[in-house]
Design an enzyme around this catalytic site. Structure first.
Site, PDB file in Angstrom:
ATOM      1  N   CYS A  24       0.811  -1.202   0.051  1.00 41.47           N
ATOM      2  CA  CYS A  24      -0.092   0.031  -0.078  1.00 41.47           C
ATOM      3  C   CYS A  24       0.790   1.249   0.017  1.00 41.47           C
ATOM      4  O   CYS A  24       0.516   2.327  -0.523  1.00 41.47           O
ATOM      5  CB  CYS A  24      -0.871   0.062   1.117  1.00 41.47           C
ATOM      6  SG  CYS A  24      -2.232  -1.315   1.239  1.00 41.47           S
TER       7      CYS A  24
ATOM      8  N   ARG B 293      -7.800  -4.424  -3.305  1.00 41.31           N
ATOM      9  CA  ARG B 293      -7.297  -3.126  -3.852  1.00 41.31           C
ATOM     10  C   ARG B 293      -7.591  -2.633  -5.040  1.00 41.31           C
ATOM     11  O   ARG B 293      -7.575  -3.758  -6.117  1.00 41.31           O
ATOM     12  CB  ARG B 293      -5.762  -3.876  -3.959  1.00 41.31           C
ATOM     13  CG  ARG B 293      -4.575  -2.810  -4.253  1.00 41.31           C
ATOM     14  CD  ARG B 293      -3.367  -3.288  -4.470  1.00 41.31           C
ATOM     15  NE  ARG B 293      -2.826  -3.948  -3.152  1.00 41.31           N
ATOM     16  CZ  ARG B 293      -2.303  -3.431  -2.365  1.00 41.31           C
ATOM     17  NH1 ARG B 293      -2.416  -2.083  -2.182  1.00 41.31           N
ATOM     18  NH2 ARG B 293      -1.898  -4.303  -0.969  1.00 41.31           N
TER      19      ARG B 293
END
Lengths: 151, 178
Positions: free
Chosen positions: A44, A115
């Site tokens: 991330c 995601r």
């Protein structure tokens, strides 16, 4: 199933910082909504650093980047400062993952979101979306092309 | 729904390339001189070039993440300025070997150490050519789907596997000898 092109983008109001709320319908122009699993995870961090660097390309096309995860606003605040991220991180914290769920990208078994990237046009419809493998940072190319394809 | 990211700017004569020019396979690295992972990857890539010395060449392009790495852009511009004097790779190696100090004074010192014409360096930096090249590299990286630093493309396709030596060598071995 993640919302796809043509679907109406569910509206939301979430905290971006203490005392600072962001409402989707209150934003002028296209929005790139960046769902990511968790603050502090290495993938991330890579992903959001790339989007921060690419932010000037999105801004030049009038688009607003918004990161969103189930972390609390206090975690977001520390993460954002530490990684020098230059766009709002929204706390989809309470009820947890409600917005992720409305976009079809909540992972109930893990308690985090996929995601996933959504480009939302001015009329608040999904113009483009992409779900990446959870462990792979997606890059900003697809979202940038989708923003450029908006008239 | 997920697509395979691929290089948006093909490798050309303007690129900085190391290894045989007619190599069958090309590894493009988008990197940042201040990024510690890129510093580690530098030494791994060197080993890969030795291992695959007949069949692999490296192309390096700039992806400075300026917000997290405040010296990255200046370092990239310095390498490009030295490139105009045919010293790109000397500077490239120097920068990765000296990541801890990439201050303006250090960059100039490194330029002197590789016998660059420093007056010319100042002139080229002021003209903005190196800056424009770094910006063009950056935009090309984003359009190619670069997803962190470093990002590698093997024969134009983004490599999302581990770039630790053993994993990367194994992947290349299979890719180079299908």
């Amino acid at each position: 199933m993640a919302l796809e092109k043509g679907a109406a983008a569910p509206d939301f109001t979430l905290f971006a910082a203490p005392g600072e709320e962001v409402t989707l319908s209150g934003i002028d122009g296209p929005v790139v909504l960046i769902f990511y699993p968790a603050d502090w995870s290495p993938v991330c961090s890579d992903e959001l650093s790339v989007f921060t660097a690419a932010n000037k390309l999105f801004q030049a096309r009038g688009a607003q980047l918004l990161g969103i995860s189930v972390d609390s606003l206090w975690s977001h605040q520390a993460f954002k400062a530490d990684r020098k991220l230059e766009f709002p991180l929204l706390a989809d914290f309470h009820p947890k993952g409600e917005i992720a769920q409305s976009y079809g990208v909540y992972r109930p078994n893990d308690g985090i979101s996929e995601r996933a990237l959504f480009v939302i046009d001015r009329d608040r419809h999904i113009a483009w979306s992409e779900v990446s493998p959870i462990g792979v940072s997606p890059g900003a190319d697809g979202a940038l092309r989708a923003v450029e394809a908006l008239t | 729904m997920s697509n395979v990211a691929s290089l948006s700017v093909p490798v050309g004569p303007e690129d900085h390339s190391r290894g045989p020019e007619d190599a069958k396979h090309t590894l493009v690295e988008y990197g940042d001189y201040q990024c510690p992972y890129c510093g580690q990857a530098h030494f791994i890539v060197e080993r890969l070039l030795e291992t695959f010395s007949d069949s692999l060449r490296l192309v390096f392009r700039n992806l400075p993440l300026a917000e997290v790495h405040p010296h990255a852009e200046a370092a990239a511009e310095m390498a490009e300025a030295l490139g105009l004097q045919g010293k790109f790779w000397e500077m490239h190696d120097t920068l990765f070997e000296n990541q801890r100090d990439l201050s303006e004074a250090a960059l100039l010192r490194y330029a002197e150490n590789v016998d660059a014409d420093v007056t010319q360096v100042h002139k080229d930096l002021a003209d903005g050519g190196p800056r424009r090249r770094v910006e063009a590299d950056f935009e090309g990286a984003i359009r190619s789907g670069a997803n962190g630093t470093p990002t590698f493309f093997v024969n134009g396709v983004r490599y999302d596997g581990s770039w630790q030596y053993e994993s990367f060598a194994e992947f290349l071995q299979a890719a180079l000898n299908p």
